[in-house]
Design a protein around this motif. Structure first.
Motif, PDB file in Angstrom:
ATOM      1  N   UNK A  36     -12.396  21.743  -7.455  1.00  0.00           N
ATOM      2  CA  UNK A  36     -11.472  21.657  -6.759  1.00  0.00           C
ATOM      3  C   UNK A  36     -10.228  20.555  -6.627  1.00  0.00           C
ATOM      4  N   UNK A  37      -9.106  19.972  -7.174  1.00  0.00           N
ATOM      5  CA  UNK A  37      -8.456  19.268  -7.434  1.00  0.00           C
ATOM      6  C   UNK A  37      -7.005  19.333  -6.325  1.00  0.00           C
ATOM      7  N   UNK A  38      -6.319  18.322  -7.077  1.00  0.00           N
ATOM      8  CA  UNK A  38      -4.637  18.537  -6.622  1.00  0.00           C
ATOM      9  C   UNK A  38      -4.740  18.444  -5.358  1.00  0.00           C
ATOM     10  N   UNK A  39      -2.996  18.440  -5.104  1.00  0.00           N
ATOM     11  CA  UNK A  39      -2.778  17.310  -3.303  1.00  0.00           C
ATOM     12  C   UNK A  39      -3.441  17.618  -2.814  1.00  0.00           C
ATOM     13  N   UNK A  40      -4.416  16.215  -2.046  1.00  0.00           N
ATOM     14  CA  UNK A  40      -5.468  16.292  -0.939  1.00  0.00           C
ATOM     15  C   UNK A  40      -3.958  15.850  -0.089  1.00  0.00           C
ATOM     16  N   UNK A  41      -4.761  16.482   1.215  1.00  0.00           N
ATOM     17  CA  UNK A  41      -3.150  16.604   2.308  1.00  0.00           C
ATOM     18  C   UNK A  41      -3.163  15.382   3.453  1.00  0.00           C
ATOM     19  N   UNK A  57     -14.495  16.926  -4.364  1.00  0.00           N
ATOM     20  CA  UNK A  57     -13.951  16.686  -5.780  1.00  0.00           C
ATOM     21  C   UNK A  57     -12.756  15.508  -5.866  1.00  0.00           C
ATOM     22  N   UNK A  58     -11.933  15.294  -4.563  1.00  0.00           N
ATOM     23  CA  UNK A  58     -10.769  14.917  -4.554  1.00  0.00           C
ATOM     24  C   UNK A  58     -11.311  13.251  -4.301  1.00  0.00           C
ATOM     25  N   UNK A  59     -12.133  13.386  -3.510  1.00  0.00           N
ATOM     26  CA  UNK A  59     -13.225  11.607  -3.010  1.00  0.00           C
ATOM     27  C   UNK A  59     -13.985  10.930  -4.790  1.00  0.00           C
ATOM     28  N   UNK A  60     -13.865  12.406  -5.817  1.00  0.00           N
ATOM     29  CA  UNK A  60     -14.519  11.598  -7.355  1.00  0.00           C
ATOM     30  C   UNK A  60     -12.834  10.672  -7.947  1.00  0.00           C
ATOM     31  N   UNK A  61     -12.032  11.046  -7.398  1.00  0.00           N
ATOM     32  CA  UNK A  61     -10.722  10.872  -8.243  1.00  0.00           C
ATOM     33  C   UNK A  61     -10.521   9.113  -7.109  1.00  0.00           C
ATOM     34  N   UNK A  62     -10.892   9.183  -6.227  1.00  0.00           N
ATOM     35  CA  UNK A  62     -10.477   8.157  -5.166  1.00  0.00           C
ATOM     36  C   UNK A  62     -11.712   7.217  -6.146  1.00  0.00           C
ATOM     37  N   UNK A 103      -4.103  15.040  -7.536  1.00  0.00           N
ATOM     38  CA  UNK A 103      -5.256  14.741  -6.319  1.00  0.00           C
ATOM     39  C   UNK A 103      -4.857  12.810  -6.486  1.00  0.00           C
ATOM     40  N   UNK A 104      -4.180  12.578  -8.187  1.00  0.00           N
ATOM     41  CA  UNK A 104      -4.453  10.922  -7.266  1.00  0.00           C
ATOM     42  C   UNK A 104      -3.045  10.783  -7.299  1.00  0.00           C
ATOM     43  N   UNK A 105      -1.992  10.777  -7.547  1.00  0.00           N
ATOM     44  CA  UNK A 105      -1.204  10.774  -7.062  1.00  0.00           C
ATOM     45  C   UNK A 105      -0.881  11.045  -5.451  1.00  0.00           C
TER      46      UNK A 105
END
Length: 345
Positions: free
Chosen positions: A191-196, A203-208, A333-335
């Motif tokens: 699951x990705x998408x906007x971090x809040x 998953x978002x930590x992987x993009x970071x 996620x990245x943005x």
């Protein structure tokens, strides 16, 4: 409008689920293991454009304790059981994941049945579907909602086993003791998408990690992708649509993507923000060597070179659900990480 309990209210998926529920006019009650996290939850919802006001309340309850759950479900029409641990690495003791996942799910179901809740939606995972056995198709890569992970297979890690055993326990409970209460299950891929906010999901930590340059190269792994906003929408439909009762739904944008492809996407679309993103895909042998010392590499080893692909055909045909693309989910996620000032920190 309904009163809905969302368990694990401080989590990434739960925050997006609550935003969608509040946007639809429902009253939301969020369970937290630590009540001090309520302020952080409010900040995430505000970052996502929500204005909860009196429509949001909090209760304290722990998946490993009975206390608090009767109060949490009192007066609720629906329960969305989102809470479950998801670590970045492989724990030494599998019970660190299995116990809270399975026992917590049963606690929530027992309390919900006692309170007369109409329907519970459990957030399971593709981890409960696509591991420990071959899929269909000419190359054995295709999986759907009829498939189940084999929890004691040699390549099945504790997280996969925890999600499988918890979901199996939920269906068994409903068959034996559920009474008139209904159950639906959502099985997301990664699951990705906007971090809040700064408290990031795995998953978002992987993009970071890619944007920060913490990975000099990436392993040869593939996975499905879905946007958290679409996962939230699927939860809402699974909660309210009559046809969803007794069903599992894969939440995926379709197919699978390699981590190397994601790295290329970030470099192509984000320019200078992605200047540290790795360009090299590691040979499998080097990943296996790194696994001797690094938990993240150890978690990747059983997945090297494997493709597992799901489809959202069932959710689309029964619930009219159509997700965003893989590219949109990853870039969101990245943005968001860049907008929050979290890249490079």
């Amino acid at each position: 409008m309904a009163t809905v309990l969302v368990t694990g209210g401080s989590g990434f998926i739960a925050a997006h689920v609550m935003l969608r529920l509040l946007g639809a006019g429902h009253e939301v009650r969020a369970s937290l293991r630590d009540p001090r996290r309520a302020a952080g939850v409010l900040a995430m919802l505000q970052a996502g454009g929500g204005t909860p006001g009196d429509a949001l309340s909090f209760v304290t309850a722990d998946l490993l304790e009975d206390a608090g759950w009767d109060r949490a479900v009192e007066g609720a029409d629906y329960v969305l059981h989102v809470a479950s641990p998801f670590p970045a690495g492989v724990p030494d003791d599998p019970d660190e994941l299995i116990r809270p996942a399975r026992e917590g799910t049963l606690r929530v179901l027992r309390a919900a049945r006692k309170a007369g809740v109409k329907r519970v939606v459990v957030t399971s995972s593709f981890a409960a579907i696509g591991y420990g056995h071959e899929g269909r198709g000419p190359d054995g890569t295709l999986y759907d909602e009829t498939d189940w992970t084999v929890p004691d297979a040699p390549d099945v890690q504790p997280y996969m086993a925890s999600k499988t055993l918890a979901e199996r326990a939920a269906w068994a409970f409903m068959a034996e003791k559920g009474g008139p209460m209904e159950l639906a299950v959502v099985n997301p891929v990664a699951v990705f998408g906007p971090a809040l906010g700064p408290d990031l999901s795995t998953s978002v930590s992987l993009i970071k990690a890619l944007l920060d340059g913490r990975l000099p190269a990436v392993p040869r792994i593939h996975f499905g992708v879905v946007d958290a906003r679409d996962v939230a929408e699927l939860h809402l439909r699974a909660m309210t649509e009559p046809v969803a009762a007794g069903q599992r739904f894969l939440a995926t944008a379709g197919g699978s993507v390699s981590l190397h492809t994601i790295a290329r996407l970030l470099r192509r679309e984000l320019g200078p923000v992605a200047r540290r993103v790795p360009r090299i895909e590691l040979p499998d042998m080097l990943v296996r060597l790194a696994a001797l010392a690094l938990p993240m590499a150890r978690a990747a080893v059983p997945q090297l070179g494997r493709r597992r692909e799901g489809s959202y055909a069932k959710a689309q045909s029964l619930l009219g659900w159509t997700p965003r693309s893989m590219e949109e989910a990853v870039l969101a996620s990245a943005e968001s990480l860049s907008a929050l000032g979290l890249v490079g920190r």
